[in-house]
Each structure stands twice: as structure tokens, then as C-alpha cells.
Design a protein around this motif. Structure first.
Motif, PDB file in Angstrom:
ATOM      1  N   UNK A 195       0.901  -1.214  -0.043  1.00  0.00           N
ATOM      2  CA  UNK A 195      -0.084  -0.058  -0.027  1.00  0.00           C
ATOM      3  C   UNK A 195       1.002   1.570   0.044  1.00  0.00           C
ATOM      4  N   UNK A 196       1.392   1.574  -1.281  1.00  0.00           N
ATOM      5  CA  UNK A 196       2.275   2.739  -1.426  1.00  0.00           C
ATOM      6  C   UNK A 196       1.328   3.919  -1.701  1.00  0.00           C
ATOM      7  N   UNK A 197       1.189   5.043  -0.719  1.00  0.00           N
ATOM      8  CA  UNK A 197       0.434   6.097  -0.982  1.00  0.00           C
ATOM      9  C   UNK A 197      -0.969   5.925  -0.515  1.00  0.00           C
ATOM     10  N   UNK A 198      -2.045   7.072  -0.252  1.00  0.00           N
ATOM     11  CA  UNK A 198      -3.027   7.119   0.148  1.00  0.00           C
ATOM     12  C   UNK A 198      -4.037   6.086  -0.582  1.00  0.00           C
ATOM     13  N   UNK A 199      -4.216   6.300  -1.876  1.00  0.00           N
ATOM     14  CA  UNK A 199      -5.008   5.479  -2.639  1.00  0.00           C
ATOM     15  C   UNK A 199      -4.850   3.880  -2.645  1.00  0.00           C
ATOM     16  N   UNK A 200      -3.581   3.451  -2.715  1.00  0.00           N
ATOM     17  CA  UNK A 200      -3.526   2.129  -2.664  1.00  0.00           C
ATOM     18  C   UNK A 200      -3.799   1.778  -1.203  1.00  0.00           C
ATOM     19  N   UNK A 201      -3.583   2.606  -0.165  1.00  0.00           N
ATOM     20  CA  UNK A 201      -3.702   2.127   1.155  1.00  0.00           C
ATOM     21  C   UNK A 201      -5.169   1.973   1.451  1.00  0.00           C
ATOM     22  N   UNK A 202      -5.983   2.992   1.165  1.00  0.00           N
ATOM     23  CA  UNK A 202      -7.561   3.090   1.241  1.00  0.00           C
ATOM     24  C   UNK A 202      -8.200   1.817   0.660  1.00  0.00           C
ATOM     25  N   UNK A 203      -7.496   1.580  -0.709  1.00  0.00           N
ATOM     26  CA  UNK A 203      -7.960   0.367  -1.522  1.00  0.00           C
ATOM     27  C   UNK A 203      -7.856  -1.094  -0.864  1.00  0.00           C
ATOM     28  N   UNK A 204      -6.595  -1.090  -0.424  1.00  0.00           N
ATOM     29  CA  UNK A 204      -6.205  -2.262   0.206  1.00  0.00           C
ATOM     30  C   UNK A 204      -6.826  -2.570   1.662  1.00  0.00           C
ATOM     31  N   UNK A 205      -6.759  -1.329   2.576  1.00  0.00           N
ATOM     32  CA  UNK A 205      -7.372  -1.874   3.958  1.00  0.00           C
ATOM     33  C   UNK A 205      -8.924  -1.810   3.992  1.00  0.00           C
ATOM     34  N   UNK A 206      -9.284  -0.904   3.120  1.00  0.00           N
ATOM     35  CA  UNK A 206     -10.690  -0.653   3.237  1.00  0.00           C
ATOM     36  C   UNK A 206     -11.595  -0.916   1.986  1.00  0.00           C
ATOM     37  N   UNK A 207     -10.994  -1.332   0.847  1.00  0.00           N
ATOM     38  CA  UNK A 207     -11.635  -1.603  -0.391  1.00  0.00           C
ATOM     39  C   UNK A 207     -12.422  -0.510  -1.003  1.00  0.00           C
ATOM     40  N   UNK A 208     -11.914   0.766  -0.863  1.00  0.00           N
ATOM     41  CA  UNK A 208     -12.938   2.096  -1.382  1.00  0.00           C
ATOM     42  C   UNK A 208     -11.767   2.973  -1.874  1.00  0.00           C
ATOM     43  N   UNK A 209     -12.288   4.298  -2.594  1.00  0.00           N
ATOM     44  CA  UNK A 209     -11.350   5.283  -2.950  1.00  0.00           C
ATOM     45  C   UNK A 209     -11.159   6.239  -1.439  1.00  0.00           C
ATOM     46  N   UNK A 210     -10.143   7.013  -1.687  1.00  0.00           N
ATOM     47  CA  UNK A 210      -9.687   7.911  -0.520  1.00  0.00           C
ATOM     48  C   UNK A 210     -11.063   8.825  -0.298  1.00  0.00           C
ATOM     49  N   UNK A 211     -11.677   9.280  -1.093  1.00  0.00           N
ATOM     50  CA  UNK A 211     -12.663  10.334  -1.060  1.00  0.00           C
ATOM     51  C   UNK A 211     -13.965   9.526  -0.206  1.00  0.00           C
ATOM     52  N   UNK A 212     -13.953   8.273   0.049  1.00  0.00           N
ATOM     53  CA  UNK A 212     -14.993   7.583   0.761  1.00  0.00           C
ATOM     54  C   UNK A 212     -14.718   7.209   2.096  1.00  0.00           C
ATOM     55  N   UNK A 213     -13.330   7.443   2.450  1.00  0.00           N
ATOM     56  CA  UNK A 213     -12.994   7.098   3.933  1.00  0.00           C
ATOM     57  C   UNK A 213     -13.809   7.723   4.999  1.00  0.00           C
ATOM     58  N   UNK A 214     -14.163   6.965   5.864  1.00  0.00           N
ATOM     59  CA  UNK A 214     -14.963   7.489   7.114  1.00  0.00           C
ATOM     60  C   UNK A 214     -13.690   7.890   8.124  1.00  0.00           C
ATOM     61  N   UNK A 215     -14.302   8.741   9.014  1.00  0.00           N
ATOM     62  CA  UNK A 215     -13.249   9.476  10.073  1.00  0.00           C
ATOM     63  C   UNK A 215     -12.395   8.413  10.791  1.00  0.00           C
TER      64      UNK A 215
END
Length: 787
Positions: A195-215
Motif C-alpha cells: 500500500x504505497x500512497x493513500x490511494x493504495x492504502x484506502x483500497x487495500x485496507x478498506x476496499x474503497x477510494x480515499x474520498x470515501x474514507x470514514x473518520x
């Protein structure tokens, strides 16, 4: 004599100055030296004396390794190409505000007030030796990530690194806005687990795009910024949750959230939706590997317009290319599910028929021991183990010995949720084990544009990496017959309603290039002697009818049509090609059948439509390749013929509910063929000798799909045609896939009629022709027309 009185010690020096003045003097001397040293340290860093600093150009364009992206036609990320850095840049406006707030509250609360260095935070860190938090700002952390490198454990070296970090931070603040600095920092950080970078991290850990992250999700990722290994949610979930809660506490401390929100968020468990991103996992794995080969070829022919000091070739793994494809992620998912559903059950039946008591040479049939040994020998010499040990300089004796040693391994298993099981076996046994699995290839294409919408090259890429869509080629069987019929209608102006007798028909030796007389048998029954319309002859795959047609038009014209329709393989111009002797692949067959659906115009299948660099500059755009093969009339007549296959021929099970073919002991039951399609469908089944290959080519007006199923070798097959025919092996995959497609109305899959050209001169009304023939026939004639 008076006694001398001793005076008390003077509190002044020789000239009457207080003695503590020397302490003050030394304090200022040391302070001045300290200030001078610090100034010299920072000046030396800025002058490059402590090591090279990034140039102005490098500061303006920081170089980071970016993964190339494969993007679907519905704008979904199918996968990435990367070596070490699975990184994709995300613009600032695609970051959720809660993520930015968590970052600032946790890492650098005065971020918007300083100019790269937070002196208050620095003094606090020095005073408390870091026990109350470090003094590095977000800008400093970015400078360290991009330009300074990993922290040294040597104190002197660390001080020098810190000086460079301060200087670079100030320079970054001068050239970038605060928003750009936050964006770069979140894009550069390595969150672990690829998970290099925030986009990979949000997709790998939560299966979503960064814009969709909850608090709470943003808080966890921000907490990982301190140390992604220490706060790895896959390995240290409790510790990661405690760190996340600290970040949530910081959000409340600085009034980004209320105390009540803080309490409720901290009470939540971490809800991971782990989606590992690797080259062997995820959606469209076989297609992604095709794309890799395509890109390697494109890169070899297209040099990079490089700036000074840059690479002169594009790097698929580092340059952040965007590869736009024709694949529809929804249809791709439907295709993969269809393959999974059918092949799991078909494989269960194959295992059932190949238990040791039923087949002593399983999975091979009708082979002597010597022939089996030859197949196994070839598999050994083409295996990865053989190649690797050869590369290491091992002798052939050592290599062969290693194939007989039992070892622990993970192998493919349909019955496991993970499709893997741990076992102990020899590499030789594992080769035979993998030979027992049936393979498949499936491709779906829009005939008017050539856009490939789904591509499934096998049952599981991790364990079966051979792509049966493009790499494999097998005999076409009866799916080749439409090219014979097309040649007959085109050259002889025959109609689907014209009739030929179902009788033994021989083509003499020497005619059309064949060495011996050729008298093909029908595949499933004896010759009936009836007159068959061309439509019914194709629907029931009568070899006798096909033999008469190729004798009249000649093999050369059939080969010409097939080649013009995109089948590139060499084909002998002999009568036997009429029954599907030529070896073809799924990719070519789908393109060729697309010609029939596209009113006689062949459109070469296309998978990649556009390539862009990381800045959005277009590097490549696809130009369609087309060829006129048949007239609109002839192609529509062929569509009419092929619709007969699904109305009254081998494809009829798409419209009916048949008997139960799957036994209860296989854990799951399918009652018959639960498709019950009522819309127009043109198609053709195909089965090769000994049931070695099963094909189905199916078409609706705006989608052509081809499916092949068979063993790794032609000697691996079902015993009888009950399961070994194309209608049982391949057609169900098409049926499941299309049912799923029709359930999603947004896909726009046609359920209407094929477009009929105006002024059609070829008669397609067979009922009227037969009725007239019966009226005009002599009552004593034995008129028996099968339709």
C-alpha cells in the motif's frame, strides 16, 4: 604590638568588577559559538557541503516511482503494474477533509502557520527529549521521505540529516502550497502490504477510494504514518486500534469533532476490508497479463521524450502510465463468476468419472503407459522447477531426483474457499495432479466496435497461468462450419431453406487436395436419408450436409473467408477443414463471429484504447482495423442459420428447462438448464473428436461471446458426449454469464432482433418453401424434409 586583622575576600576582581562576570562572558561566548555553529550547519547544508541538495528542477518536479494503472471502460481500476512501489497519485480535492484534519491534528497542529519549521515544536522536543512528541512538521517529513532518506542511527549523521531536512523544508514551502504538500506527503508514504500512497492504502485496507474514507478509517491510516510496520492492522490490530484512538483524541482536542463523537468513534472496532493488490490476485488477472505483453511491445516501439537525466524508455512499473481498456468491470465480474460456477461443478463430475476404480490411467484416457510417460516428460522439462535448477547449474540427474522428493506445497483446490490447500507431495505428483483439472477460455466482444468487454483465460491465474484466450489454440470442431455455410450462401446463392440429403457423402481422393477419399460420419447418429434444410443441417451439426457444401465451394474459398475474418493460423486447404480440424483460439473465433453480427464487416478485437503519461498527455490512441468480408445479405442469412441452433438444435437448452445433470453428492444441485432465454440468440456448439474440446459461440446483436473448455492435453477428456460435448462443457458458462448481464440493465445488452438489411433477396421463410413443396409434390413421392 597590635595584631593584624584579616580582611574578608573581595567580591570584585582586580579592577573592581564582580567575579561572576567571567561566567556571563563565557556564557555569551558559548552561546555565540552555538548560534554560529547552528548557522554554519544550516548554511553548509544549504550550500551543499553536507551532501548534494535537490536542484530547483527536482524540487519543482519531485520524482517518485508511480505504478501504471489499468483502467476499465466504466472507469474502474482493474489493476496496476509496479515493482516495489504500488503508488498512484491522488489530487488534493480527492482527499476527504476528515483525513486532512486527522493528519494536521495528529502530526502538525500549527501546519498552516509555519513556513516549514515549527520552532515551538522543535524546542519542546529538545526540552522533553521527544517524550511529548517529535518536532518534525509535515513538510519536514515530506522532505525526509523524498530527499533525505531513511533516518541514520548515528547521532552526528542524524544531526546532519536534520539540517538538510530543515533547509529542504523551507524550500518546499516556498514552492508549494500547503495543500500540495499534504497531497505529496500522503501520496508518497508507504503504508505497508504493497500500500504505497493513500490511494493504495484506502483500497487495500478498506476496499474503497480515499474520498470515501470514514473518520475512523482516516484516523487509522494517519496513525500508521508514525510507523506502518509497528501499526500494521493485519499483524498488530490492537496496537493499531490504540494508535487510531489517539488520533481520534487529537481530533477532539483541537475541536474537529465533539467529545461525544470522539467517544463513539473510539468505541468502534477496526473494520478492515482487506483487498491485497498483486499481479496474481483481483479482477481480470489474465487480461492484465495480456496488457503487460501489449505494453512491453508498445514501449519497445515508442521511445520516451526524456528530459536530461531521465530514462529514454518508458518504464511500465515506474512511470505512472494510465492504460485505458475496453473491459467492463461489471461484465468481467459476471464472466469470472460464470466460469467459477460452472467449472466447479463440471470438475466435480470429471473427478467422479476418473477415480482409480473407474480409470486406472486418470486423468488420461485411451493412452498406453509409454504415451503417458512422454506427456509427463514434456511437462517436467517445461516446468519452472526444471528451468530454475538448470539455471543454477544442477545436473539432469539432480533435477530428476528432486522431482521425486516429497515436500510441503500449496496446490489448487476447488473445494476450499481460498482455492488452495496445503499438502505434501512430490513435484512429479503435483504435475499429474494439475493435469487432472479442466481448463477454459472465454472472451466477450462488442461486434460493432471490436471492444472486448470480458476476458477470462482460465480458472485461477495463480495456479494456471497459461492464457486459454490468446495463447492457447485447439481444434474448432463444428464452430468452424459456419464459414463453410457462408461460402456456400455467398458463392452459390443458396438459401438457408435449400435442402440437401442426409446421406453418406464421399469426396474422392485427389479432389481439393485431399490424399485419400473422405467420407465423414455424422457425430451422433446414422444417416437418416431425409432432406435437411441448410438451417436444420447446421442446427443439428450434420457432417453429411457440410461435406456436400465444401465439395461444391472448395476448401480454398472457406479458408479465404476465415482468414479475412481474422483467423490467422495456417490452414490446409483440404475438405477435412469443414469439420473443424484447424486449430484456433478463442480470441480469433470471437472476432470472426463478430463479423456475422456486424453485417459482414470484420472489426479486429481491441483491448487498449488509449495510453496517457502521469500528467494526462495522450501517448497512444487506437485506430480501428476493419475489413469487409461478406455482404449484409449473406451475413444476415448466416445469423438466421445460427439462430436455428438455439431454436431447434444443439443450443436449444438455452431456452428449455432440462433434466437434473448434477448429482447431490457434489454438494450443489442445478435443475436442468435454468436459462429460459426468449430473446433472439445466434450461436453454434462445437465438439471435437473423443470429446477433447467443447465450444460454444453465442451472439446477441451487440455482444459476441466465445467459450472453450477442455483438458490440458487432448487425452484428458470425458468418456462420453453426455458431458463431453460443447453444449454441456461450454454453453452453460455462456448461459450463466448472459443471465447475469441481463440482470444489470445498465449494461445495455440487447434482447431484440438482429438488424435485417432492407431489400433482402435471400429467402429465409423456410415454412412457406416446404409448404409449397408439399403442395406441388407427386402424392407417390416420399417427400421427407426435416426442419
Amino acid at each position: 604590638m597590635a595584631k593584624a586583622v584579616k580582611k574578608p575576600a573581595s567580591s570584585t576582581g582586580k579592577k573592581g568588577k564582580p567575579s561572576y562576570f567571567k561566567f556571563i562572558k563565557w556564557f555569551w561566548i558559548l552561546f555565540g559559538i552555538g548560534v554560529f555553529s547552528v548557522a554554519l550547519l544550516f548554511s553548509s547544508a544549504s550550500w551543499g557541503w553536507l551532501g548534494p541538495l535537490p536542484s530547483y528542477e527536482a524540487l519543482e518536479n519531485p520524482q517518485t516511482n508511480l505504478a501504471s494503472q489499468i483502467i476499465s471502460s466504466d472507469d474502474e481500476l482493474l489493476g496496476k503494474f509496479y515493482l516495489d512501489d504500488n503508488r498512484t497519485d491522488v489530487p488534493y480535492d480527492s482527499l476527504p477533509q476528515n483525513l486532512v484534519d486527522a493528519l494536521v491534528a495528529s502530526e502538525d497542529v500549527r501546519f498552516y502557520k509555519h513556513s516549514g519549521i515549527d520552532w515551538f515544536g522543535t524546542l519542546r522536543a529538545l526540552s522533553y527529549l521527544g517524550s511529548r512528541g517529535g518536532g518534525s512538521t509535515i513538510t519536514q517529513q515530506l522532505a525526509s521521505q523524498i530527499y533525505v532518506g531513511s533516518k541514520s542511527r548515528k547521532p552526528i549523521q542524524r544531526i546532519l540529516q536534520k539540517a538538510k531536512e530543515y533547509v529542504i523544508s523551507v524550500q518546499l514551502e516556498r514552492r508549494y502550497t500547503k495543500e500540495e504538500i499534504i497531497k505529496m506527503y500522503l501520496n508518497i508514504y508507504d503504508f505497508g502490504n504493497n500500500a504505497d500512497g493513500i490511494r493504495s492504502a484506502s483500497r487495500i485496507y478498506f476496499g474503497k477510494e480515499p474520498k470515501q474514507l470514514k473518520i475512523e478509517e482516516s484516523a487509522m491510516l494517519v496513525g500508521m504514518l508514525q510507523n506502518s510496520s509497528l501499526f500494521n492492522p493485519l499483524r498488530r490490530l490492537e496496537r493499531t486500534q490504540r494508535k487510531r484512538n489517539l488520533v481520534i483524541g487529537q481530533l477532539a482536542k483541537y475541536n474537529y469533532i465533539t467529545p461525544k463523537e470522539k467517544d463513539s468513534l473510539q468505541a468502534l472496532e477496526i473494520d478492515l476490508n482487506y483487498n491485497p493488490e498483486s499481479h496474481r490476485d483481483g479482477l481480470a488477472t489474465y487480461f492484465r497479463m495480456y496488457t503487460q505483453r501489449f505494453m512491453n511491445g508498445w514501449i519497445a516501439k515508442n521511445p520516451k521524450p526524456a528530459l536530461e537525466g531521465e530514462r529514454d524508455k518508458w518504464n511500465l512499473y515506474l512511470d505512472g502510465l494510465k492504460i485505458y481498456t475496453t473491459i467492463d468491470s461489471r461484465m468481467q465480474a459476471n464472466a469470472e463468476e460464470a466460469v467459477d460456477m460452472h467449472m466447479r461443478k463440471l470438475q466435480a463430475e470429471f473427478f467422479h468419472q476418473n477415480t482409480p476404480d473407474r480409470n486406472k490411467t486418470a486423468p488420461f484416457l485411451d493412452l498406453e503407459k509409454g504415451d503417458i510417460n512422454k506427456i509427463m516428460e514434456q511437462a517436467v522439462k517445461t516446468s519452472d522447477r526444471w528451468r530454475q535448477m538448470k539455471k543454477e547449474g544442477k545436473s539432469e540427474e539432480q533435477i530428476r531426483k528432486s522431482f521425486k522428493v516429497k515436500r510441503e506445497m500449496s496446490v489448487f483446490d476447488w473445494t476450499s474457499e481460498t482455492r488452495e490447500k496445503d499438502t505434501i507431495m512430490t513435484p512429479m505428483d503435483s504435475i499429474r495432479y494439475y493435469k487432472s483439472f479442466l481448463r477454459t477460455g472465454m472472451m466477450s466482444m462488442e461486434p460493432q466496435t471490436g471492444h472486448v468487454k470480458a476476458w477470462v483465460g482460465g480458472v485461477d491465474y495463480k495456479h494456471f497461468q497459461y492464457d486459454n484466450v490468446r495463447q492457447g489454440s485447439r481444434q474448432a470442431g463444428s464452430t468452424f462450419k459456419p464459414f463453410v455455410y457462408a461460402a456456400a450462401i455467398d458463392q452459390l446463392r443458396l438459401s438457408p431453406c435449400d435442402t440437401l440429403p442426409d446421406i453418406l457423402y464421399c469426396i474422392e481422393a485427389g479432389k481439393h487436395g485431399n490424399m485419400e477419399a473422405w467420407c465423414p460420419e455424422n457425430s451422433s447418429d446414422k444417416f437418416s436419408g431425409k432432406a435437411y434444410t441448410l438451417k436444420n443441417g447446421l442446427a443439428n451439426s450434420k457432417n453429411s450436409i457440410t461435406a456436400q457444401l465444401i465439395d461444391r465451394v472448395g476448401p480454398k474459398s472457406v479458408v479465404s473467408i476465415a482468414k479475412n475474418a481474422g483467423i490467422s493460423r495456417d490452414m490446409l486447404e483440404v475438405p477435412a477443414i469443414a469439420l473443424g480440424v484447424p486449430e484456433v483460439n478463442v480470441y480469433e473465433m470471437v472476432g470472426a463471429y463478430g463479423m456475422f453480427a456486424n453485417q459482414g464487416v470484420y472489426v479486429k478485437p481491441v483491448m487498449v484504447t488509449r495510453i496517457e503519461d502521469k500528467n494526462g498527455t495522450v501517448l497512444y490512441e487506437y485506430v480501428p482495423e476493419t475489413k469487409d468480408v461478406l455482404s449484409k445479405e449473406v451475413s444476415y442469412a448466416m445469423i438466421d442459420l445460427l439462430q436455428g441452433v438455439t431454436k431447434g438444435g444443439s443450443g436449444t437448452r438455452l431456452r428449455t428447462v432440462g433434466v437434473n445433470k448434477w448429482k447431490p453428492e457434489y454438494d450443489e444441485i442445478i435443475t436442468g438448464y435454468p436459462y429460459k432465454f426468449t430473446n433472439p440468440i445466434a450461436g453454434k456448439t462445437g465438439t471435437t473428436q473423443n470429446n477433447s474440446d467443447g465450444w460454444f459461440m453465442g451472439m446477441v446483436p451487440n455482444l459476441v461471446t466465445g467459450v472453450w473448455v477442455g483438458g490440458d492435453n487432448r487425452s484428458i477428456h470425458f468418456k462420453t458426449i453426455t458431458y463431453g460435448q460443447g453444449a454441456a462443457m461450454a454453453l452453460p458458462i455462456w448461459g450463466i454469464y448472459m443471465k447475469k448481464n441481463y440482470e444489470n440493465k445498465d449494461l445495455g445488452i440487447s434482447d431484440g432482433d438482429f438488424p435485417k438489411p432492407s431489400g433482402m433477396s435471400i429467402n429465409l421463410d423456410c415454412d412457406k418453401i416446404i409448404e409449397d413443396a408439399k403442395k406441388n409434390a407427386d402424392p407417390e413421392d416420399d417427400l421427407d424434409i426435416s426442419f
